[in-house]
Scaffold this motif. Sequence first.
Motif, PDB file in Angstrom:
ATOM      1  N   GLY A 133       0.912  -1.127   0.141  1.00  0.00           N
ATOM      2  CA  GLY A 133       0.163  -0.027   0.017  1.00  0.00           C
ATOM      3  C   GLY A 133       0.747   1.309   0.041  1.00  0.00           C
ATOM      4  O   GLY A 133       1.949   1.263   0.293  1.00  0.00           O
ATOM      5  N   LYS A 134       0.388   2.250  -0.363  1.00  0.00           N
ATOM      6  CA  LYS A 134       1.028   3.787  -0.507  1.00  0.00           C
ATOM      7  C   LYS A 134       0.470   4.604   0.698  1.00  0.00           C
ATOM      8  O   LYS A 134      -0.726   4.840   0.904  1.00  0.00           O
ATOM      9  CB  LYS A 134       0.755   4.481  -1.589  1.00  0.00           C
ATOM     10  N   THR A 135       1.331   5.002   1.519  1.00  0.00           N
ATOM     11  CA  THR A 135       1.143   6.300   2.709  1.00  0.00           C
ATOM     12  C   THR A 135       1.103   7.329   2.016  1.00  0.00           C
ATOM     13  O   THR A 135       2.281   7.740   1.693  1.00  0.00           O
ATOM     14  CB  THR A 135       1.809   5.756   3.907  1.00  0.00           C
ATOM     15  N   VAL A 136       0.316   8.234   1.942  1.00  0.00           N
ATOM     16  CA  VAL A 136       0.494   9.403   1.405  1.00  0.00           C
ATOM     17  C   VAL A 136       0.539  10.495   2.531  1.00  0.00           C
ATOM     18  O   VAL A 136       0.168  10.599   3.512  1.00  0.00           O
ATOM     19  CB  VAL A 136      -1.157   9.920   0.671  1.00  0.00           C
ATOM     20  N   GLU A 137       1.661  11.418   2.510  1.00  0.00           N
ATOM     21  CA  GLU A 137       2.331  12.130   3.153  1.00  0.00           C
ATOM     22  C   GLU A 137       2.230  13.543   2.679  1.00  0.00           C
ATOM     23  O   GLU A 137       3.211  13.816   1.943  1.00  0.00           O
ATOM     24  CB  GLU A 137       3.618  11.807   3.682  1.00  0.00           C
ATOM     25  N   PRO A 138       1.358  14.362   3.178  1.00  0.00           N
ATOM     26  CA  PRO A 138       1.158  15.926   2.787  1.00  0.00           C
ATOM     27  C   PRO A 138       2.715  16.786   2.997  1.00  0.00           C
ATOM     28  O   PRO A 138       2.872  17.505   2.302  1.00  0.00           O
ATOM     29  CB  PRO A 138       0.211  16.489   3.488  1.00  0.00           C
ATOM     30  N   GLY A 139       3.411  16.255   4.196  1.00  0.00           N
ATOM     31  CA  GLY A 139       4.720  16.780   4.362  1.00  0.00           C
ATOM     32  C   GLY A 139       5.791  16.748   3.343  1.00  0.00           C
ATOM     33  O   GLY A 139       6.822  17.405   3.272  1.00  0.00           O
ATOM     34  N   LEU A 140       5.380  15.699   2.489  1.00  0.00           N
ATOM     35  CA  LEU A 140       6.534  15.629   1.317  1.00  0.00           C
ATOM     36  C   LEU A 140       5.988  15.928  -0.015  1.00  0.00           C
ATOM     37  O   LEU A 140       6.534  15.774  -0.862  1.00  0.00           O
ATOM     38  CB  LEU A 140       6.687  13.961   1.142  1.00  0.00           C
ATOM     39  N   SER A 141       4.989  16.879   0.014  1.00  0.00           N
ATOM     40  CA  SER A 141       4.248  17.410  -1.375  1.00  0.00           C
ATOM     41  C   SER A 141       5.310  18.362  -1.785  1.00  0.00           C
ATOM     42  O   SER A 141       6.473  19.005  -0.866  1.00  0.00           O
ATOM     43  CB  SER A 141       3.146  18.084  -0.836  1.00  0.00           C
ATOM     44  N   GLU A 142       5.236  18.677  -3.031  1.00  0.00           N
ATOM     45  CA  GLU A 142       5.955  19.655  -3.801  1.00  0.00           C
ATOM     46  C   GLU A 142       5.998  21.034  -3.103  1.00  0.00           C
ATOM     47  O   GLU A 142       5.035  21.419  -2.261  1.00  0.00           O
ATOM     48  CB  GLU A 142       5.418  19.892  -5.364  1.00  0.00           C
ATOM     49  N   VAL A 143       7.048  21.711  -3.305  1.00  0.00           N
ATOM     50  CA  VAL A 143       6.832  23.303  -2.693  1.00  0.00           C
ATOM     51  C   VAL A 143       5.753  23.993  -3.401  1.00  0.00           C
ATOM     52  O   VAL A 143       5.336  23.804  -4.524  1.00  0.00           O
ATOM     53  CB  VAL A 143       8.293  24.034  -3.253  1.00  0.00           C
ATOM     54  N   ASP A 144       5.076  24.802  -2.409  1.00  0.00           N
ATOM     55  CA  ASP A 144       4.037  25.575  -2.913  1.00  0.00           C
ATOM     56  C   ASP A 144       4.817  26.942  -3.475  1.00  0.00           C
ATOM     57  O   ASP A 144       4.981  27.624  -2.768  1.00  0.00           O
ATOM     58  CB  ASP A 144       3.232  25.916  -1.646  1.00  0.00           C
ATOM     59  N   TYR A 145       4.766  26.810  -4.893  1.00  0.00           N
ATOM     60  CA  TYR A 145       5.597  28.053  -5.525  1.00  0.00           C
ATOM     61  C   TYR A 145       4.545  29.180  -5.651  1.00  0.00           C
ATOM     62  O   TYR A 145       4.848  30.125  -6.299  1.00  0.00           O
ATOM     63  CB  TYR A 145       6.028  27.383  -6.780  1.00  0.00           C
ATOM     64  N   GLY A 146       3.396  29.014  -5.274  1.00  0.00           N
ATOM     65  CA  GLY A 146       2.505  30.144  -5.413  1.00  0.00           C
ATOM     66  C   GLY A 146       2.375  30.696  -6.702  1.00  0.00           C
ATOM     67  O   GLY A 146       2.012  29.865  -7.588  1.00  0.00           O
TER      68      GLY A 146
ATOM     69  N   HIS B 264       9.743  15.115  -4.706  1.00  0.00           N
ATOM     70  CA  HIS B 264      10.108  15.980  -5.666  1.00  0.00           C
ATOM     71  C   HIS B 264      11.430  16.588  -5.631  1.00  0.00           C
ATOM     72  O   HIS B 264      12.103  16.363  -4.433  1.00  0.00           O
ATOM     73  CB  HIS B 264       8.987  17.267  -5.578  1.00  0.00           C
ATOM     74  N   GLY B 265      11.858  16.945  -6.527  1.00  0.00           N
ATOM     75  CA  GLY B 265      13.198  17.387  -6.723  1.00  0.00           C
ATOM     76  C   GLY B 265      13.805  18.325  -5.647  1.00  0.00           C
ATOM     77  O   GLY B 265      14.620  18.077  -4.830  1.00  0.00           O
ATOM     78  N   ASP B 266      13.209  19.561  -5.452  1.00  0.00           N
ATOM     79  CA  ASP B 266      13.655  20.666  -4.388  1.00  0.00           C
ATOM     80  C   ASP B 266      13.462  19.823  -2.667  1.00  0.00           C
ATOM     81  O   ASP B 266      14.306  19.951  -1.862  1.00  0.00           O
ATOM     82  CB  ASP B 266      12.935  21.747  -4.500  1.00  0.00           C
ATOM     83  N   VAL B 267      12.352  19.101  -2.754  1.00  0.00           N
ATOM     84  CA  VAL B 267      12.198  18.287  -1.676  1.00  0.00           C
ATOM     85  C   VAL B 267      13.172  17.534  -1.069  1.00  0.00           C
ATOM     86  O   VAL B 267      13.713  17.598   0.056  1.00  0.00           O
ATOM     87  CB  VAL B 267      10.673  17.514  -1.612  1.00  0.00           C
ATOM     88  N   ILE B 268      13.170  16.872  -2.056  1.00  0.00           N
ATOM     89  CA  ILE B 268      14.674  15.521  -1.834  1.00  0.00           C
ATOM     90  C   ILE B 268      15.967  16.379  -1.553  1.00  0.00           C
ATOM     91  O   ILE B 268      16.903  15.645  -0.859  1.00  0.00           O
ATOM     92  CB  ILE B 268      14.637  14.541  -2.822  1.00  0.00           C
ATOM     93  N   LYS B 269      16.281  17.357  -2.274  1.00  0.00           N
ATOM     94  CA  LYS B 269      17.501  18.024  -2.176  1.00  0.00           C
ATOM     95  C   LYS B 269      17.624  18.542  -0.769  1.00  0.00           C
ATOM     96  O   LYS B 269      18.628  18.592  -0.238  1.00  0.00           O
ATOM     97  CB  LYS B 269      17.696  19.271  -3.390  1.00  0.00           C
ATOM     98  N   ALA B 270      16.556  19.201  -0.198  1.00  0.00           N
ATOM     99  CA  ALA B 270      16.500  19.908   0.968  1.00  0.00           C
ATOM    100  C   ALA B 270      16.746  18.605   2.110  1.00  0.00           C
ATOM    101  O   ALA B 270      17.318  19.027   3.231  1.00  0.00           O
ATOM    102  CB  ALA B 270      15.105  20.499   1.214  1.00  0.00           C
TER     103      ALA B 270
END
Length: 235
Positions: free
Chosen positions: A74-87, A154-160
């Motif tokens: 199964g997949k656990t969905v985690e909002p804390g790992l979502s993409e940057v909100d680039y507005g 996502h890229g920036d998230v993993i880099k961080a």
Amino acid sequence: MSTVILLRHGKSTANGAGILAGRSPKVNLDDTGRAQAEKLVERLDGVPLAGLVVSPLLRCKQTVGPLAAARDLGKTVEPGLSEVDYGDWTGKELRHLAKEPLWRVVQAHASAAVFPGGEGLAAMQARSVAAVRAHDRRIAAEHGDHAVWLLCSHGDVIKAILADALGQHLDAFQRIVVDPASISVVRYTETRPFVMRVNDHGGDLRGIVPPEPKPKRGKKAAASGDAVVGGTTGR
């Protein structure tokens, strides 16, 4: 603590178009990205997985779809790992965004960058690092310190997350490269994280799997958070 595979989602339609997708809800994988998702099953052959944790965005769910089906996970969905909100930057072409004054801040002083109508990169790092460490503690508690699990984000998230694991200031995180469908690996311990892979595209990943713990006999073993003096010998 356990070992986490940091997987960036496969190549998306926005990647191919040079658009900053951000949290746009209907960005799919393109043909290359779908092939990368299928290839992931083979790439991780021989690597036992205790769990899958994914960003809420469609392209991440699509990337782990074949793997989840093959492993019956199964997949656990985690909002804390979502993409940057680039507005206000969301959905715009990167070639145009590169002309904005904020672009230079993002490049050289990322910790001060806050996207208009969105979030700051420092806030993104705080919530993503908190999320990965919380899931790592949970999985280690459920499956043991030798467990391996996979995170798709996502890229920036993993880099961080990698910058934090390396003890590197966020202002230098643009030195890290994380391509679509690349794998990076971090092993967390009580005293420090160990960065085992960065931006891997096809290496044999069986070597990241820690051995089952052995009963202690006689001499006190080195702590799991100790680095090997002189470097690891490989396995």
